[in-house]
Design an enzyme around this catalytic site. Structure first.
Site, PDB file in Angstrom:
ATOM      1  N   GLN A 217       0.819  -1.224   0.000  1.00 61.63           N
ATOM      2  CA  GLN A 217       0.000   0.000   0.000  1.00 61.63           C
ATOM      3  C   GLN A 217       0.849   1.268   0.000  1.00 61.63           C
ATOM      4  O   GLN A 217       0.315   2.359  -0.218  1.00 61.63           O
ATOM      5  CB  GLN A 217      -0.895   0.034   1.249  1.00 61.63           C
ATOM      6  CG  GLN A 217      -1.905  -1.075   1.312  1.00 61.63           C
ATOM      7  CD  GLN A 217      -3.005  -0.928   0.260  1.00 61.63           C
ATOM      8  OE1 GLN A 217      -3.235   0.151  -0.296  1.00 61.63           O
ATOM      9  NE2 GLN A 217      -3.682  -2.026  -0.037  1.00 61.63           N
ATOM     10  N   LYS A 240      -1.309  -2.546  -7.678  1.00 62.16           N
ATOM     11  CA  LYS A 240      -1.663  -1.455  -6.750  1.00 62.16           C
ATOM     12  C   LYS A 240      -1.025  -0.140  -7.213  1.00 62.16           C
ATOM     13  O   LYS A 240      -1.364   0.925  -6.738  1.00 62.16           O
ATOM     14  CB  LYS A 240      -1.150  -1.751  -5.338  1.00 62.16           C
ATOM     15  CG  LYS A 240      -1.594  -3.082  -4.798  1.00 62.16           C
ATOM     16  CD  LYS A 240      -2.553  -2.960  -3.666  1.00 62.16           C
ATOM     17  CE  LYS A 240      -2.734  -4.305  -3.006  1.00 62.16           C
ATOM     18  NZ  LYS A 240      -4.108  -4.556  -2.612  1.00 62.16           N
ATOM     19  N   CYS A 378      -8.688  -8.940   4.398  1.00 56.69           N
ATOM     20  CA  CYS A 378      -7.553  -9.868   4.615  1.00 56.69           C
ATOM     21  C   CYS A 378      -6.749  -9.484   5.847  1.00 56.69           C
ATOM     22  O   CYS A 378      -5.517  -9.632   5.879  1.00 56.69           O
ATOM     23  CB  CYS A 378      -6.635  -9.945   3.391  1.00 56.69           C
ATOM     24  SG  CYS A 378      -7.447 -10.539   1.935  1.00 56.69           S
TER      25      CYS A 378
HETATM   26  N1  PMP Z   1      -0.124  -6.535   1.828  1.00 55.41           N
HETATM   27  C1  PMP Z   1      -1.001  -5.521   1.841  1.00 55.41           C
HETATM   28  C2  PMP Z   1      -0.859  -4.441   2.869  1.00 55.41           C
HETATM   29  C3  PMP Z   1      -2.022  -5.480   0.890  1.00 55.41           C
HETATM   30  O1  PMP Z   1      -2.892  -4.467   0.911  1.00 55.41           O
HETATM   31  C4  PMP Z   1      -2.120  -6.510  -0.065  1.00 55.41           C
HETATM   32  C5  PMP Z   1      -3.235  -6.521  -1.086  1.00 55.41           C
HETATM   33  N2  PMP Z   1      -4.480  -6.182  -0.588  1.00 55.41           N
HETATM   34  C6  PMP Z   1      -1.169  -7.534  -0.028  1.00 55.41           C
HETATM   35  C7  PMP Z   1      -0.188  -7.517   0.925  1.00 55.41           C
HETATM   36  C8  PMP Z   1      -1.194  -8.666  -1.024  1.00 55.41           C
HETATM   37  O2  PMP Z   1      -0.970  -8.171  -2.305  1.00 55.41           O
HETATM   38  P1  PMP Z   1      -1.175  -9.113  -3.591  1.00 55.41           P
HETATM   39  O3  PMP Z   1      -2.525  -9.737  -3.440  1.00 55.41           O
HETATM   40  O4  PMP Z   1      -1.091  -8.159  -4.735  1.00 55.41           O
HETATM   41  O5  PMP Z   1      -0.074 -10.105  -3.572  1.00 55.41           O
END
Ligand code: PMP
Length: 421
Positions: A217, A240, A378
Site C-alpha cells: 500500500q 496497486k 484480509c
Molecule cells: N499486503 C497488503 C498491505 C495489501 O494491501 C495486499 C493486497 N491487498 C497484499 C499484501 C497482497 O498483495 P497481492 O494480493 O497483490 O499479492
C-alpha cells in the site's frame, strides 16, 4: 452539500485542472454503474489503469511480443530490452543500489513467500521468533505461520493502540536474541496507518535483526527509498501501482539474495544443468524461474513512468487533502465510527455504521454507482483487535475528486434513510 471548513488545498498539490486532465487518462472513469457515474473508491484493493499502461500492454502483443532472455531474433531482443529497462525503472523508483536486487515475482504475496521459504526457513530453529504487528495483511502472516510450522519457530505480535498505531515501547520490548526477522507492513490496507518503518528498522538492526517491509500500500502514496530506510527486503505489487495484475517486485539486499537458495527451479534460473548437478544463474535470474509475465513487467514500467511524471509528492499531498475532507465531513454522522485514526495516515478510510452491516453499506452505495470495499480486508486478526467482523472502506486515489466524496456522503445519508436510523 456539507459546509465543513477544511484547509485549503496546498498549492504544491494537484489542481482541479490537473485532476480533470488526469481523469481523461483513465478510460474506465467515464463508465456508469446502475445508470450513475462511477465513483471508484476501491483503490486500496486495486486502482484503475491509465491508457498508457493499457497501450503498453497492447503494444507488446501487437508489435514486440516474444519470449525474453532466450531468443537471438529481433523480436526477442526487443522484448528483452524493454523487459530489462523496466527493471531499471523499478530500481530508480525505489532507489535500490543494484539492478539485480530487483526480482520480478507475481506480487507482494509471492515476494513474502519467497523470503519466508528461501531466507527464513533454512536458518530458523525451534523457539526462534518472527516478529510482526497486529495490523498485518494475511499475506504477511500466513507465509510466516507456514514457515513456523515447518521449523518450530514462533510468531510474536506487536500490539497497537486504539488509534491503530504501533505501541513502540512494546515493539522494543519484543526484540530479543531469538528474533530472526521483523516483517512489518509499511502502510496498513485496513487502517491507513503509516508505520514508522525507519525507526523500526534502526531498532531491529541494532540487534542484527533483518527486516522485511510489506510495501503493497505504500509505494502508491509516497516515495519509497530502500537505501535510506535500509530495509533488507521490500515487497510490492504492480496492480496497486496502476500497473497490470500478476506482476510484483521483491527488493532484497544483494548480499542476502546471493546467499539465499533459489525459491523455484526451472528454466531461466540456471547457468548449467546436468542430471548430476545444476549451477544456478546469477541474480536476479536465480529467483525468476520460468517464462515471466513479460507484458506485466513492461506494463509496470509504463505505470512507473506515469506516476513519476505526475510526482509522488504532489500525489500524496492531494490524497491527504481528499482524506482530510472525507474524514472531517464524516464527523457529521454520529452513528459512524472511523476505524483507524493514526496521526500519519494514507488515504484509506475504514468505518462502521452502528447497527448496519458493512456489506449492506457497500451494496447500497453500489446502487449509487459508488465502489467501496467491505469485509475483513484480509486482516482478520486486526478486525478481532477492534472487535468488529468487518468494516466498510473508502480509499482515494489521485484521480478522485471532492465532488465524488460529496456523492459518497449523500450515499451515506441514503443508507440511513433506508435503515430508518
Ligand atoms: N499486503 C497488503 C498491505 C495489501 O494491501 C495486499 C493486497 N491487498 C497484499 C499484501 C497482497 O498483495 P497481492 O494480493 O497483490 O499479492
Amino acid at each position: 452539500m456539507l459546509k465543513i471548513p477544511i484547509k485549503t488545498q496546498n498549492i504544491t498539490s494537484l489542481r482541479q485542472s490537473d485532476i480533470q486532465k488526469i481523469r481523461q487518462d483513465f478510460p474506465i472513469l467515464n463508465t456508469t454503474v446502475h445508470g450513475k457515474p462511477l465513483v471508484y473508491f476501491d483503490n486500496a484493493n486495486t486502482p484503475q489503469k491509465p491508457q498508457v499502461v493499457i497501450d503498453s500492454v497492447n503494444d507488446i502483443y501487437t508489435k514486440y511480443y516474444s519470449s525474453v532472455h532466450r531468443g537471438v531474433h529481433c523480436l526477442s531482443e526487443k522484448s528483452t530490452r524493454l523487459f530489462e529497462i523496466s527493471r531499471d525503472k523499478v530500481q530508480n523508483f525505489i532507489s535500490a543500489k543494484h539492478r539485480e536486487e530487483i526480482i520480478f515475482v507475481r506480487g507482494t504475496t509471492e515476494a513474502i513467500n519467497l523470503v519466508a521459504q528461501s531466507f527464513a526457513r533454512p536458518q530458523l530453529k525451534p523457539d526462534d521468533e518472527i516478529l510482526m504487528t497486529t495490523m498485518e495483511h494475511h499475506a504477511n502472516i500466513i507465509p510466516w505461520q507456514m514457515v513456523c510450522g515447518q521449523t518450530g519457530a514462533k510468531l510474536k505480535v506487536v500490539p497497537i493502540n486504539d488509534n491503530g498505531e504501533i505501541i513502540f515501547e512494546e515493539f522494543i520490548k519484543l526484540l530479543n536474541p531469538r528474533t530472526k526477522l521483523l516483517a512489518v507492513v509499511h502502510v496498513s490496507n485496513s487502517l491507513g496507518t503509516i508505520n514508522p518503518i525507519e525507526k523500526m528498522i534502526e531498532a531491529a538492526h541494532q540487534q542484527n535483526i533483518p527486516v522485511l517491509i510489506d510495501g503493497a500500500q505504500a509505494v502508491v502514496h509516497q516515495k519509497v527509498d530502500v537505501r535510506k530506510s535500509d530495509c533488507d527486503f521490500y515487497a510490492f505489487s504492480g496492480h496497486k501501482l496502476y500497473g497490470p495484475s500478476g506482476i510484483g517486485v521483491l527488493y532484497g539486499k544483494k548480499a542476502l539474495l546471493e546467499a539465499m537458495p533459489p525459491y523455484q527451479g526451472g528454466g531461466n534460473m540456471i547457468s548449467q544443468v546436468t542430471f548430476e548437478k545444476t549451477i544456478y544463474n546469477t541474480l536476479p535470474y536465480k529467483f525468476e524461474a520460468g517464462t515471466p509475465h513479460i507484458a506485466g513487467v513492461i506494463g509496470l514500467g509504463a505505470a512507473i513512468d506515469y506516476i513519476d511524471n505526475i510526482g509522488l509528492d504532489k500525489i500524496s499531498r492531494y490524497e491527504k487533502y481528499l482524506l482530510d475532507y472525507a474524514t472531517q465531513s464524516m464527523q457529521e454522522f454520529s452513528d459512524i465510527r472511523i476505524i483507524g485514526s493514526a496521526q500519519k495516515k494514507a488515504s484509506i478510510l475504514s468505518f462502521i455504521f452502528e447497527h448496519i452491516h458493512a456489506h449492506d453499506v457497500g451494496t447500497i452505495l453500489d446502487q449509487e454507482g459508488i465502489a467501496i470495499r467491505t469485509g475483513h480486508h484480509c486482516t482478520m486478526p486486526l478486525m478481532a483487535r477492534f472487535n468488529v467482523p468487518a468494516t466498510a472502506r473508502a480509499s482515494f486515489a489521485f484521480y478522485n475528486t471532492i465532488e465524488e466524496i460529496d456523492v459518497f456522503l449523500q450515499g451515506l445519508k441514503k443508507i440511513k434513510e433506508v435503515f430508518h436510523v
